[in-house]
Motif scaffolding. Structure first.
Motif, PDB file in Angstrom:
ATOM      1  N   ARG A   5       0.698  -1.190   0.066  1.00 16.20           N
ATOM      2  CA  ARG A   5       0.010   0.556   0.020  1.00 16.20           C
ATOM      3  C   ARG A   5       0.730   1.240  -0.305  1.00 16.20           C
ATOM      4  N   GLU A  41       2.203   1.865  -3.891  1.00 17.84           N
ATOM      5  CA  GLU A  41       0.548   2.333  -4.373  1.00 17.84           C
ATOM      6  C   GLU A  41       0.746   4.171  -3.741  1.00 17.84           C
ATOM      7  N   ARG A  42       0.488   4.088  -2.966  1.00 14.95           N
ATOM      8  CA  ARG A  42       0.211   5.507  -2.113  1.00 14.95           C
ATOM      9  C   ARG A  42       1.249   6.651  -3.237  1.00 14.95           C
ATOM     10  N   THR A  68       1.277   6.443  -6.595  1.00 14.32           N
ATOM     11  CA  THR A  68       0.135   7.939  -7.162  1.00 14.32           C
ATOM     12  C   THR A  68       0.889   9.098  -6.908  1.00 14.32           C
ATOM     13  N   VAL A  94       2.604  -4.847  -8.659  1.00 10.01           N
ATOM     14  CA  VAL A  94       2.173  -3.791  -8.099  1.00 10.01           C
ATOM     15  C   VAL A  94       1.763  -2.715  -8.676  1.00 10.01           C
TER      16      VAL A  94
END
Lengths: 124, 355
Positions: free
Chosen positions: B103, B106-107, B110, B177
């Motif tokens: 996570r 991913e964050r 972004t 991912v």
């Protein structure tokens, strides 16, 4: 260095153990130190941060030093090598920190200090 | 005896200057403490100012306490991303022990997309404990949690399918991912507060090192920089990037800086001390830290001299100054950022060129 100068053993090679080793070395004591793992695991750290300190297992530090300082997390005190520490001067630098030691009424009881518990354990 | 530092930075122009915040709640023009929401918007406007003035990095650290507004740094960084164009957007730190590496990637990937490649991660074990019970982790396992999660993070950052197994999280079998970054790599460092194991771990995985020095003399950290270099040599990784993170405050004069910073500092540390069992901070101790320790507080000249000394002593190539500790007037924070960018940073570069 005089022959009478005691050797200092430190059990615990975290922030506190490292600082104590540095101070003891600067005062020209012979220092032996153990971390929670193998002596090899802390070898590089000690060579750089406290050059001159000998890395050993906990039991070797306990049996070969004149004065032993406890600088490990308090929750591990029951794993100390009691026999190897017999007749040694043991200095307890551990404190109760409930968040990592876990909620333990025996350790947080204001009627007795945690060092008394450690002393009692070592006298068994 | 401290080993001689070998300067990692070759030129003063290579040194990066950052601003760090935990989203402390500032006071408004009536002297009232701002809400969490207003404090977050304040950080976004400060980051925009820092970007405009050419500061290299803004780093936002995670806390889960009433006195700090930032619990989710990358969400604030995402807000900053679309309003800025040059400044690097870092966490400082992401508490990886109580977060999930997949996570986290991913964050930040972004944020990296929103900012055209300006996202950075600084991973830490965390010096506060609130996140553990909040997210269902046992603090007793904090060392193992961090070790495993750093290992997985290093794998995920390669941006290739990951196969991994550990005991603190579900295993991954060729898991890919997304989103992928355009550069193929998010700049990721490890922040350490003085644990030798953490320094060695950073070197083992080849992560840049950020030293958090929040008290006492910075010279004490010279051996840690040396340990990092020796460990990197042993693991055959790079030790080119070493940074420092320390708190400070800048005003027109030393006296003004101290008068603004002291009450905010006292409130800040007494509040934390209450839950950790520290005695209240005394003014003489604070002034001692300003003079000889790790509080970079004073006029632009005073702070620049002190920063240059630390950069030289430790041989670091990044200095992140934590600003706005405690309930400080928002206007004073803005002024500090202006002074940092327009006077302190150029003066530090000048001082480093002199030698």
């Amino acid at each position: 260095m005089t022959a009478a100068r005691p050797t200092i053993g430190i059990i615990g090679a975290g922030k506190l153990g490292v600082v104590l080793a540095q101070l003891a070395l600067a005062a020209r004591y012979e220092v032996r130190i153990a971390g929670s793992g193998s002596p090899h695991a802390i070898g590089l750290s000690m060579r750089v941060l406290a050059p001159g300190a000998q890395t050993m297992t906990t039991i070797d530090v306990a049996s070969s030093s004149d004065i032993v300082i406890l600088a490990l997390p308090l929750r591990n005190y029951q794993h100390l090598p009691v026999d190897a520490l017999a007749d040694k001067l043991v200095i307890d630098a551990m404190n109760y920190w409930w968040e990592v030691d876990g909620e333990n009424p025996a350790l947080s009881d204001p009627a007795s200090s945690t060092s008394e518990l450690v002393q009692e354990h070592l006298h068994k | 005896m401290a080993t001689q530092p070998t300067s990692a930075a070759s030129k003063s122009s290579d040194i990066l200057f950052g601003l760090d915040s935990f989203g402390d709640l500032p006071t408004d023009k009536n002297g009232d403490v701002m809400s969490h929401a207003a404090a977050i918007r304040q950080v976004v406007s400060e980051a925009m100012l820092a970007d405009k003035l050419g500061i290299d990095v803004i780093a936002l650290g995670e806390h889960h306490r009433e006195d700090f507004s930032i619990s989710s740094p990358e969400t604030v960084l995402a807000g900053i991303a679309t309003q800025t164009s040059r400044i690097k957007l870092a966490s400082g730190v992401t508490v990886l022990s109580s977060d999930d590496p997949v996570r986290v990637f991913e964050r930040f990937a972004t944020v990296d997309a929103l900012s055209n490649g300006r996202a950075q991660i600084i991973l830490g074990r965390g010096s506060f404990t609130e996140s553990f019970p909040l997210f269902g982790f046992d603090l007793r396992n904090y060392e193992q949690l961090f070790e495993e999660r750093v290992e997985l993070m290093a794998e995920v950052l390669k941006e290739k399918p990951v196969t991994w197994k550990g005991s603190t999280r579900a295993a991954l079998d060729a898991a890919d991912v997304f989103p992928k970054t355009e550069s193929g790599r998010i700049h990721t460092s490890i922040g350490v507060g003085g644990s030798p194991q953490s320094v060695v771990r950073a070197a083992k995985y080849g992560f840049p090192l950020m030293l958090a020095v929040i008290g006492g003399s910075p010279e004490r950290f010279v051996p840690y920089a040396e340990l990092y270099k020796q460990a990197a040599a042993e693991y055959d990784t790079s030790s080119d990037e070493i940074g420092i993170h320390s708190p400070g405050f800048i005003a027109e004069t030393d006296e003004e800086a101290i008068e603004i910073a002291w009450p905010a500092h006292k409130i800040n540390f007494d509040r934390i001390g209450k839950s950790r069992g520290w005695p209240p901070v005394r003014r003489d101790h604070f002034l001692e830290e300003v003079k000889h320790g790790s509080l970079y507080i004073g006029s632009p000249e005073t702070v620049a001299q002190k920063m240059a000394r630390t950069i030289k002593t430790l041989g670091v190539n990044r200095f992140d100054l934590v600003y706005g500790g405690g309930p400080m007037p928002a206007t004073a924070r803005t002024r500090m950022i202006e002074l940092y960018a327009t006077q302190v940073i150029p003066r530090v570069r000048e001082l480093l060129e002199e030698t």
